[in-house]
Design an enzyme around this catalytic site. Structure first.
Site, PDB file in Angstrom:
ATOM      1  N   THR A 134       1.125  -0.800   0.187  1.00  0.00           N
ATOM      2  CA  THR A 134       0.175   0.128  -0.117  1.00  0.00           C
ATOM      3  C   THR A 134       1.180   1.262  -0.283  1.00  0.00           C
ATOM      4  O   THR A 134       2.190   0.961   0.781  1.00  0.00           O
ATOM      5  CB  THR A 134      -0.580  -0.119   1.511  1.00  0.00           C
ATOM      6  OG1 THR A 134      -1.653   1.239   1.444  1.00  0.00           O
ATOM      7  CG2 THR A 134      -0.063  -0.638   2.049  1.00  0.00           C
ATOM      8  N   ASP A 135       0.136   2.305  -0.659  1.00  0.00           N
ATOM      9  CA  ASP A 135       1.050   3.604   0.088  1.00  0.00           C
ATOM     10  C   ASP A 135       0.968   3.901   1.156  1.00  0.00           C
ATOM     11  O   ASP A 135       1.605   5.264   1.708  1.00  0.00           O
ATOM     12  CB  ASP A 135       0.112   5.124  -1.337  1.00  0.00           C
ATOM     13  CG  ASP A 135      -1.196   4.739  -1.130  1.00  0.00           C
ATOM     14  OD1 ASP A 135      -1.921   4.477  -0.508  1.00  0.00           O
ATOM     15  OD2 ASP A 135      -2.039   5.557  -1.916  1.00  0.00           O
ATOM     16  N   GLY A 294      -5.330   9.941  14.497  1.00  0.00           N
ATOM     17  CA  GLY A 294      -4.151   9.595  13.596  1.00  0.00           C
ATOM     18  C   GLY A 294      -4.681   9.999  12.030  1.00  0.00           C
ATOM     19  O   GLY A 294      -3.817   9.317  11.118  1.00  0.00           O
TER      20      GLY A 294
END
Ligand code: NAD
Ligand code: DAU
Length: 354
Positions: A134-135, A294
């Site tokens: 994943t990025d 977050g």
């Protein structure tokens, strides 16, 4: 060249799209799916393939090393396409343990089993271990930052992305140390058929059809890059067949959108395509709620490397992809209704109770 693939997580969203893609494009290849059928796995996603002689489904855990070893040997696997993971950020905030177990320990188990097997086969050059990542491992961008490249430093912020980063490092180490023929791909947010209702696009689509609130975290200005899942499958095909071992390729959709704008577009498409909506226009259902802890502000992918080196670019714009996706959810009402289980309702209440 014909291949014999082990597809882990092949009953999930991207994995099942990939299995359909592969069986359509390479009908003579063998495809073995290994999937634990967690809440996110759904064997019905593969039902049209069950009768095919070159396809088989095994229910099992990637952390079970004897099962993995036995499958590699008995099915004479030469290519692993590794999708199996715990994949939802919000669930990783509620309970990180399963993410460390499947994403880190599971990936290690597969790597080690594949290494032992590859050694006994005298290290064939055409074997491949494709690790789908994943990025999110690259962390969060501000609006003026350049998109992530393959050399951007890792800075994962959620338990999910930290566990994916850990798995990426193991894959990299197995190439560097043992020369195991691995390739890593890091892609942006996928959407399309068979996506589990917890993720942004299916959640908004299903809630609008049911007349329920459309919950937007924070100010709605977080940015994601949207990749239509069939474009992603095509990229993975090209990476498996022509990618260089030991390399990483970023895969993106060239479709950066703020969440709130994406949801407005989605609402307009739903209003156009859905015949009997309980509440219309759907935009009336948009509700801003407390932010995700977050919450990464922006992801963006620089996909120049895969374009220049392997000739891949995405073909589907976000407007086209959203039309196709909304139409798919409208045509598959029964598919998603069955997923709104008690477990899902309990999860939903935990996340959205405020
Ligand atoms: P998903 O949650 O829809 O599917 C995951 C599949 O893995 C399910 O079928 C599940 O049953 C299976 N699984 C989970 N734990 C397992 C275990 N221990 N053993 C065997 N099978 C297990 O996930 P997805 O969205 O299809 O994502 C697939 C992969 O792509 C993941 O590795 C994810 O990190 C990565 N990825 C996803 C996206 C996205 O936008 N969805 C973007 C980038 C990368
Ligand atoms: O970037 C790739 C990643 O994309 C993958 O690695 C993950 O597996 C995949 O789940 C996805 O992660 P995101 O957290 O970006 O996807 P999600 O669909 O959960 O959320 C997309 C954005 O929408 C994000 O900014 C949070 C926001 N959101 C999400 C939900 C579910 C909302 O505002 N409301 C919601 O109810």
């Amino acid at each position: 060249m014909s291949r014999r693939l082990l597809v882990t997580g092949g009953a999930g969203f991207i994995g099942s799209n990939f299995v359909h893609y592969w069986c359509d494009n390479y009908p003579d290849d063998k495809v073995v799916v290994l999937d634990a059928l967690t809440y996110a796995g759904n064997r019905a996603n593969l039902s049209s393939l069950e009768a095919k002689k070159n396809f088989c489904f095994i229910k099992g855990d990637i952390c079970n090393s004897s099962l993995v070893k036995q499958l590699l040997e008995s099915e004479k696997i030469d290519t692993i396409a590794h999708f199996a993971a715990e994949s939802h950020v919000d669930r990783s905030i509620l309970g990180p343990g399963a993410f460390v177990q499947t994403n880190v320990v599971g990936t290690y188990t597969l790597l080690e089993a594949f290494r032992q097997y590859w050694l006994t086969q005298n290290q064939p050059g055409h074997y491949r271990f494709l690790h789908v990542s994943t990025d999110e491992v690259y962390g969060s961008l501000s609006p003026q930052d350049s998109p992530f490249t393959e050399t951007t430093a890792y800075a994962p912020n959620s338990p999910y992305s930290a566990s994916k980063a850990g798995s990426d490092h193991l894959v990299r180490a197995y190439f560097h140390t043992y020369e195991l023929p691995t390739i890593i791909t890091n892609c942006s947010n996928n959407y399309g058929p068979y996506q589990f209702p917890e993720k942004l696009i299916p959640l908004m689509c299903i809630n609008a059809l049911l007349g329920k609130p459309l919950p937007i975290y924070g100010d709605g200005k977080n940015v994601r890059d949207w990749l239509y899942v069939k474009d992603h499958c095509n990229a993975l095909d090209i990476v498996i067949n022509t990618g260089a071992v030991g390399e990483t390729y970023n895969i993106g959709g060239n479709n950066e959108v703020e969440n709130i704008n994406l949801v407005h577009t989605l609402c307009q498409i739903i209003d156009k395509l859905a015949p009997d909506l309980p509440i219309k226009p759907s935009e009336k259902l948009i509700t801003f709620i407390k932010d995700r802890p977050g919450h990464d502000r922006r992801y963006a992918i620089d996909a120049t490397k895969i374009k220049n080196n392997l000739g891949w670019t995405p073909l589907v714009t976000v407007e086209e992809g959203l039309h196709l996706t909304v139409q798919w959810y409208l045509n598959h009402n029964q598919w998603w209704q069955l997923l709104l289980s008690q477990e899902y309702q309990d999860y939903y209440r935990q996340i959205y109770k405020k």
